[in-house]
Design an enzyme around this catalytic site. Structure first.
Site, PDB file in Angstrom:
ATOM      1  N   GLY A   2       0.820  -1.215   0.000  1.00  0.00           N
ATOM      2  CA  GLY A   2       0.000   0.000   0.000  1.00  0.00           C
ATOM      3  C   GLY A   2       0.849   1.258   0.000  1.00  0.00           C
ATOM      4  O   GLY A   2       0.568   2.212  -0.733  1.00  0.00           O
ATOM      5  N   ASP A   3       1.900   1.278   0.805  1.00  0.00           N
ATOM      6  CA  ASP A   3       2.808   2.426   0.839  1.00  0.00           C
ATOM      7  C   ASP A   3       3.504   2.610  -0.501  1.00  0.00           C
ATOM      8  O   ASP A   3       3.633   3.730  -1.003  1.00  0.00           O
ATOM      9  CB  ASP A   3       3.860   2.226   1.935  1.00  0.00           C
ATOM     10  CG  ASP A   3       3.280   2.339   3.326  1.00  0.00           C
ATOM     11  OD1 ASP A   3       2.839   3.433   3.701  1.00  0.00           O
ATOM     12  OD2 ASP A   3       3.269   1.333   4.044  1.00  0.00           O
ATOM     13  N   THR A   4       3.968   1.508  -1.068  1.00  0.00           N
ATOM     14  CA  THR A   4       4.721   1.604  -2.317  1.00  0.00           C
ATOM     15  C   THR A   4       3.827   2.052  -3.465  1.00  0.00           C
ATOM     16  O   THR A   4       4.233   2.865  -4.305  1.00  0.00           O
ATOM     17  CB  THR A   4       5.371   0.248  -2.643  1.00  0.00           C
ATOM     18  OG1 THR A   4       6.156  -0.172  -1.516  1.00  0.00           O
ATOM     19  CG2 THR A   4       6.275   0.359  -3.851  1.00  0.00           C
TER      20      THR A   4
END
Length: 402
Positions: A172-174
Site C-alpha cells: 500500500g505504501d509503495t
C-alpha cells in the site's frame, strides 16, 4: 555501485523530503534514482525510524541502504521555530516538497501550501497520507496495511473462508509512492508548459490501492457480484493457477490465452481438452476450471519443477516458479539486466540492492551515492542555502540542527 556518467533525466531537480518510513521516502528514492538532488530532513537524535527497521548491520537497517540511496541527510528540529524557518528556506529553493505526515501537521508549523508558494510559486508539493487531505476520515491515522484493507486488496488475499493475509511487503505504501511520483512528473510537465506554477498532489494510501483493483467495482455495479478471495487462482480467467510438482515445488502456469491453452494441453498430453470446442474460449474454460486444474496438476505431480518448466518453455506457455531472495540474487536474467547492484555503504561494507526501474535507454538511472548517516550533509546543505559557517555552528549549539 553504478556512478552513472550519462546525464540523468531529473538532473538539476531539487527535492526536499520531509516524510519518513515508506511512502514519502520511496517517492524520494525513485526521483533520486533518476538524478534529482533529494534533501532528506530528519529529526536530530532519532532520524527516520526506518534506520532501525528489520535486520540491522553495523547499527543501521539494510533496508535503509536502498530506501535512502541518492539522498542527503539534514538533521533539523522541525518542532522549533528556527528549524521551521530553515525548512521554509530550503523549500523556497526547491522544485518539489514530499511529505507524508498526518494532515494538518505542516499547517501547524506554518508550512501550508499557500504560505510556501508565496515564496516559491513553482513549488510542487506531494502529500501522501492515509485518507487524503479532505473527507471525513482525513484526521484518522493510517498506515499502508490499513490502506490495503480499505482499498479492497486485503479482502482478496488468501483463501476463501480464512483470515485475509498480507502480501508480505508494504504494498500500500509503495503503490501510494509510485502514484505520487507519477503526480510529481505530471505536475512538472504542466509547470513547464503552463506558466511555471506549481500545485499540490494529494495521494491517499487507500486510493492508490483502489486504483489497481481492476474490475472490482464495475462487477459489483453491473452484476451485484462481490469478488471473493481465491487463493492462488485468478477468478474468471482459466486456467491460471499454481500447481504442485512431484519434487515438492510449485509452478505457476498462465494458460488462459486461447492459443496458449491449446499448446498447454498438447504439452501435458491432453489434446482431447485442447481440441474441445467447448473450451475454445475463456468463458467455456471458466465453467470447467476445476477439471482443467486437476488435469494440469495430474501432469505436474509426475514431474520435478525444473522438468515441468522446461517442457512448458518449449511449448511457449507462460510459466515460472516462486522466487526466493536467493533465487533472485543468483538468477542470470536478473544479473544480465543489472537488477542486482553491489552498493557500498557509509559503514564500510557492501550489500546487494535492487537495481533501478524503469530502464531509460537514453538517460538511465544510477546509484550516485550511498544512504547517508543522520545529519551527514547538514553543513553542506545549509551552506548552499546561504547560511554562514558561524550561523550553522550557532544553530548546532542550540540543538536546532545536528
Amino acid at each position: 555501485m553504478s556512478t552513472g556518467m550519462t546525464p540523468q533525466a531529473l538532473q538539476g531537480l531539487k527535492v526536499v523530503e520531509m516524510g519518513q518510513l515508506i511512502a514519502g521516502p520511496f517517492a524520494g528514492k525513485t526521483l533520486g534514482d533518476f538524478g534529482a538532488d533529494v534533501i532528506k530532513i530528519e529529526a536530530p537524535g532519532s532520524g527516520d525510524p526506518l534506520r532501525n527497521w528489520r535486520l540491522i548491520k553495523e547499527g543501521t537497517s539494510v533496508w535503509w541502504q536502498v530506501q535512502s540511496r541518492n539522498k542527503r541527510s539534514v538533521a533539523l528540529d522541525l518542532r522549533s521555530p528556527e528549524g521551521q524557518d530553515i525548512a521554509r528556506r530550503l523549500i523556497s529553493q526547491a522544485d518539489v516538497l514530499i511529505e507524508n505526515f498526518r494532515p494538518g501537521t505542516l499547517e501547524g508549523w506554518g508550512m501550508d501550501y499557500e504560505t510556501l508558494s508565496r515564496d516559491n510559486p513553482g513549488l510542487i508539493m506531494l502529500r501522501i497520507s492515509g485518507y487524503g487531505q479532505t473527507g471525513p476520515y482525513r484526521d484518522l491515522p493510517g498506515f499502508g496495511s490499513i490502506g490495503e484493507a480499505m482499498g479492497g486488496l486485503r479482502h482478496l488475499t488468501g483463501e476463501a473462508g480464512r483470515v485475509p493475509v498480507r502480501c508480505g511487503i508494504s504494498i500500500g505504501d509503495t503503490l501510494a509512492a509510485l502514484h505520487g511520483t507519477l503526480g510529481v512528473l505530471t505536475a512538472l510537465y504542466h509547470r513547464k508548459v503552463n506558466g511555471g506554477r506549481g500545485q499540490v498532489i494529494d495521494v491517499a494510501l487507500h486510493e492508490a490501492v483502489f486504483n489497481v483493483m481492476e474490475s472490482l467495482v464495475p462487477e459489483y455495479s453491473a452484476f451485484g457480484v462481490v469478488r471473493e478471495p481465491a487463493g492462488s487462482a485468478l477468478p474468471g480467467i482459466a486456467p491460471s493457477n499454481a500447481y504442485r510438482c512431484g519434487d515438492g515445488g510449485v509452478v505457476l502456469i498462465a494458460g488462459n490465452g486461447d492459443s496458449i491453452f491449446k499448446r498447454l494441453m498438447s504439452a501435458i498430453g491432453r489434446d482431447d481438452l485442447g481440441q474441445d470446442p467447448a473450451l475454445a474460449d475463456n468463458a467455456g474454460r471458466v465453467r470447467r476450471v476445476e477439471e482443467l486444474d486437476a488435469a494440469i496438476e495430474a501432469w505436474t505431480l509426475q514431474r520435478g519443477t525444473a522438468e515441468a518448466l522446461a517442457v512448458l518453455a518449449e511449448a511457449r506457455v507462460p510459466a515460472g516458479r516462486a522466487y526466493t531472495a536467493k533465487d533472485i540474487v543468483e538468477d542470470p536474467h536478473y544479473q544480465a539486466r543489472d537488477m542486482i547492484l553491489k552498493q557500498a555503504t557509509r559503514d564500510g561494507y557492501e550489500v546487494d540492492v535492487p537495481g533501478i526501474v524503469p530502464k531509460l535507454m537514453g538517460t538511465p538511472g544510477a546509484v550516485r551515492s550511498a544512504a547517508p548517516r543522520l545529519g551527514e550533509d547538514t553543513d553542506a546543505v545549509l551552506a548552499e542555502a546561504g547560511y554562514a559557517p558561524q550561523d550553522i555552528a550557532a544553530l548546532r549549539n542550540r540543538g536546532v540542527v545536528a
